[in-house]
Every structure is written in C-alpha cells, then in structure tokens.
Design an enzyme around this catalytic site. Structure first.
Site, mmCIF file in Angstrom:
data_model
loop_
_atom_site.group_PDB
_atom_site.id
_atom_site.type_symbol
_atom_site.label_atom_id
_atom_site.label_comp_id
_atom_site.label_asym_id
_atom_site.label_seq_id
_atom_site.Cartn_x
_atom_site.Cartn_y
_atom_site.Cartn_z
ATOM 1 N N ASP A 1 0.825 -1.215 0.000
ATOM 2 C CA ASP A 1 0.000 0.000 0.000
ATOM 3 C C ASP A 1 0.856 1.261 0.000
ATOM 4 O OD1 ASP A 1 -1.678 -2.066 0.512
ATOM 5 O OD2 ASP A 1 -2.537 -1.260 2.350
ATOM 6 N N ASP B 1 -2.832 5.509 -2.836
ATOM 7 C CA ASP B 1 -2.142 4.410 -2.169
ATOM 8 C C ASP B 1 -1.452 3.620 -3.271
ATOM 9 O OD1 ASP B 1 -3.218 5.142 0.293
ATOM 10 O OD2 ASP B 1 -4.107 3.175 0.703
ATOM 11 N N HIS C 1 -7.608 -0.272 -3.525
ATOM 12 C CA HIS C 1 -6.529 -1.181 -3.943
ATOM 13 C C HIS C 1 -7.021 -2.144 -5.021
ATOM 14 C CE1 HIS C 1 -4.760 -0.352 0.274
ATOM 15 N NE2 HIS C 1 -4.707 0.687 -0.527
ATOM 16 N N ASP D 1 -5.503 -4.815 -6.237
ATOM 17 C CA ASP D 1 -4.856 -6.121 -6.345
ATOM 18 C C ASP D 1 -5.725 -7.310 -5.940
ATOM 19 O OD1 ASP D 1 -4.629 -5.225 -3.747
ATOM 20 O OD2 ASP D 1 -2.466 -5.540 -3.572
ATOM 21 N N ARG E 1 -16.921 -7.585 -10.042
ATOM 22 C CA ARG E 1 -16.681 -6.143 -10.104
ATOM 23 C C ARG E 1 -16.742 -5.654 -11.547
ATOM 24 N NH1 ARG E 1 -11.877 -6.275 -5.496
ATOM 25 N NH2 ARG E 1 -13.338 -6.906 -3.868
ATOM 26 N N CYS F 1 -0.573 -7.974 -1.165
ATOM 27 C CA CYS F 1 -0.546 -6.837 -0.230
ATOM 28 C C CYS F 1 0.635 -6.926 0.720
ATOM 29 C CB CYS F 1 -1.782 -6.832 0.662
ATOM 30 S SG CYS F 1 -3.320 -6.961 -0.188
HETATM 31 N N1 ARG Z 1 -9.960 -3.890 -1.587
HETATM 32 C C1 ARG Z 1 -9.514 -5.242 -1.670
HETATM 33 C C2 ARG Z 1 -10.651 -6.173 -1.386
HETATM 34 O O1 ARG Z 1 -11.235 -6.015 -0.344
HETATM 35 C C3 ARG Z 1 -8.442 -5.549 -0.706
HETATM 36 C C4 ARG Z 1 -7.138 -5.386 -1.273
HETATM 37 C C5 ARG Z 1 -6.158 -5.213 -0.222
HETATM 38 N N2 ARG Z 1 -4.983 -4.853 -0.875
HETATM 39 C C6 ARG Z 1 -3.926 -4.294 -0.288
HETATM 40 N N3 ARG Z 1 -2.913 -3.993 -1.039
HETATM 41 N N4 ARG Z 1 -3.941 -4.012 0.998
HETATM 42 O O2 ARG Z 1 -10.933 -7.047 -2.157
#
Ligand code: ARG
Length: 378
Positions: free
Chosen positions: A111, A201, A249, A251, A268, A356
């Site tokens: 992040d 981020d 994020h 990823d 999504r 992450c």
């Molecule tokens: N927003 C993503 C989800 O809930 C979580 C990704 C977390 N990624 C990170 N680099 N902390 O699916």
C-alpha cells in the site's frame, strides 16, 4: 539460506522473476482509532464502532507465524527478503492540522511503496493513521540507498489530510443508504475523498511495464492520478474505475500473471470498458477468477473475500496462492502455472493477502511495452 546478493532496486511489472522483496510484519498492529476516512464496526469480534486498540495478541501471534513462514518459503527459493521495523503504532500522532489517536501497523507494504524501475516511491496515503507508516520502511530504504548507487528514492507530496480532504460525514451517509442508493453511488464512483490535494495508495496501481493502471477509489483521487502521470511521464497511465462497494486497492480486482494472461474479478463490473478493449486488442487472455473458498470475511478483516486473487507472482510460471484456495490453484494449474501454496488466512485481517503483504525490490527484467495497440482516449 541467507541471500547475500548485491542490492539492486528494479522492478517494472508484477511478474518478472523475483529476487528481492519486502514482506510486512504484524507486530504491534492496531485496529486503528476512528478518523474521517475510517469506519470500522466489528461488534461481534469485540470492537464495536468507535472502539480501537491493539489487535488481539493471539491473532498477532498467528499472523507473525504465517508471515515468517511465507518469508522462509521465498528465501528457500533464493529470494532475498527484508522486513520493515515496526514503530510503536499505539501512539497518537499529529501534524499541525490534526491529531490521530493511533497508527495502523506495517503489514501491507504494497500500500505504501510503489516500485517502478529503479525507483521506489512512497505513496501519499490517505488515512491519517497511515500518514507516518513510511517510517517503518525507512531503515530498509536507507540501506538500499547506501548499497545501490542507481536506486532512485522518491516520496510523493505529503498530504494535509485536513477536514477538507474528506467529504463531510461520508460514512454516516453511506450507512443510511439503501442498497439501490449504494449501487448508484458506486456507479458514479462517488467516493470519500475530495480533490483538494493529490492522494493515492500504491496498491491502487498495477504495473504492466510501460502501462500503469491506476484505480480511482476510496483512497486514490484524480489529483493523485494526475500527479502520477506527471511523475511517470515515460509511462502511459490508465485511470480505471470498477463498480465495487467502496473500492480501495486494485490487487484483488485486476491481477496480471505474465504477459498475455490476467485474472479479473467477475463480481466487479468495469466502469471504464476501454481497459477490456485494451486487453483484447493486445491478445491478453482473461481468466475470470473462481469464487474464493471463503464464504464470509475473516474476523476483524476489512478486505473482501476475493483475496484468492491477491497472489504473489514469483516468476511467469510460478505463483504463491493462499493454501486453502483450491479453485484458484486448479485454475492456475490448468494454465500451466506451478502454484506454491502458502497458508495466509491468519494474516488477512492485518490488511490483505500475499500481494498486499509484499513490495517488490528487484525483479529481473527490463521496461517493455505489452500494449503496442493502444485504445484512443484511454
Ligand atoms: N480492496 C480489496 C478487497 O477487499 C483488498 C485489497 C487489499 N490490498 C492491499 N494492497 N492491501 O478485495
């Protein structure tokens, strides 16, 4: 095995052979104190709305064990692993504009740190509890600076994060909305942060060589995307929006494996369809991620259940995947990929899964163009 290789900072994408990486730590992590950007309500896990404090000791212990095990797996493959140095995250922090009763931790390095070529860029961050998080990485960054004369050490402008940075009462308003109203807000990408200053981020950026895909989200605004475009002026920056309830994020949404192969999240819908056009025009195959084995979020976890996609590519044929995620493992194996299963679901409440939990230092490779056929206006 201790890897004594010479320090080189360089990484252009998410898949070139990994030689050196930072793996986060769970020690001292907090469920952070409330702030304008953060609304946590974990009543059934012992943290009702408004409460905060150290993550429960037994959870920290389990996470530390899984993180250390993951670091060991990488080291056994000859990958050098560095770790951040936790601060006292329970302390209150302040700037001339605000005081925040606690920090967060240093679990998801992804992040905070964005590696593009020989540069590591410290992201602005957009939570007050994460404003000082870069300090946990300074010992390793300082070391790279001393050891690699070509390492370019950069930091984005530190944001003020005053009340003007956030739309007033955004979370309160969101909580009172009907599903239909939430869906409309998501469709419009009407998210929490304003445009008074650049914010991003690092995990909202996915690196594909010359093309950097950046997600507009709860933590990344247009001013931040503009800043990134100016800063990485030799790259093509593509703004992407997804219809996700409170995206942050990218990823677990758009995850490349190797040139020509990317995993997308079927839950999504993309609001910028040109990204799919770009993939198609350049013959990228899309794997629609199979469902996670998780049917609900892990305790105290603010990530979605799509962390089966949040894997770490070790080289174009080898991927670390959460060990219980059999459907994803089988899907990748069908594509000829060797999977290294890594138990990690005791870590995810500290901010995410295997992608992450890491930040690239060195992947062997060069800057390449994987999208010679561009899409106009994207
Ligand atoms: N927003 C993503 C989800 O809930 C979580 C990704 C977390 N990624 C990170 N680099 N902390 O699916």
């Amino acid at each position: 095995m201790v890897n004594e290789s010479k320090t080189i900072v360089s990484s252009w994408n998410e898949w070139d052979p990994l030689k050196h990486v930072i793996v986060g730590r769970a020690e001292g992590a907090m469920l952070q104190a409330p702030e304008p950007a953060v609304y946590r309500d974990f009543t059934k896990d012992g943290f009702p709305y408004g409460t905060w404090g150290p993550m429960p000791e037994e959870r920290v212990a389990k996470a530390v064990e899984q993180l250390d095990n993951f670091a060991g797996i990488l080291e056994k493959r000859g990958i050098r692993v560095d770790r951040p140095e936790p601060l006292d995250f329970s302390q209150a922090v302040q700037t001339p504009d605000w005081k925040q009763e606690s920090m967060l931790g240093c679990m998801p390095p992804r992040d905070v740190l964005l590696t593009v070529g020989n540069e590591i860029l410290e992201a602005t961050m957009s939570h007050r509890s994460r404003w000082f998080e870069y300090l946990a990485y300074r010992p390793v960054l300082q070391k790279y600076y001393a050891e690699d004369p070509n390492f370019r050490w950069e930091a984005a402008p530190k944001p003020r994060l005053s009340a003007r940075t956030y739309k007033k009462d955004w979370h309160k308003i969101w909580n009172d909305l009907s599903e239909e109203q939430r869906s409309q807000k998501a469709e419009a990408s009407d998210w929490l942060i304003t445009e008074v200053e650049p914010l991003f981020d690092a995990a909202d950026i996915v690196r594909f060589g010359r093309d950097l895909f950046v997600q507009y989200s709860m933590v990344t605004n247009d001013a931040g995307i503009r800043w990134l475009s100016q800063h990485f002026s030799d790259h093509r920056i593509h703004k992407i929006r997804y219809k996700e309830m409170q995206p942050w994020h990218m990823d677990s949404t758009l995850v490349p494996i190797r040139p020509g192969l990317v995993v997308c999240n079927p839950a999504r819908p993309v609001l910028t369809p040109k990204v799919m056009e770009l993939l198609e025009k350049n013959d990228w195959e899309v794997i629609w991620a199979p469902k996670s084995v998780l049917t609900e979020k892990r305790p105290l976890c603010y990530c979605s259940i799509w962390l089966n996609m949040n894997f770490l590519v070790v080289d174009p044929n080898t991927v670390c995947v959460e060990a219980s995620e059999t459907p994803m493992i089988e899907e990748l194996e069908k594509h000829g990929i060797e999977v290294i299963p890594v138990p990690f679901y005791d870590v995810v409440m500290f901010g995410g899964c295997l992608h992450c939990a890491t930040a690239d230092v060195y992947r062997v490779g060069t800057l390449e163009d994987y999208f010679p056929n561009q899409v106009e206006g994207f």
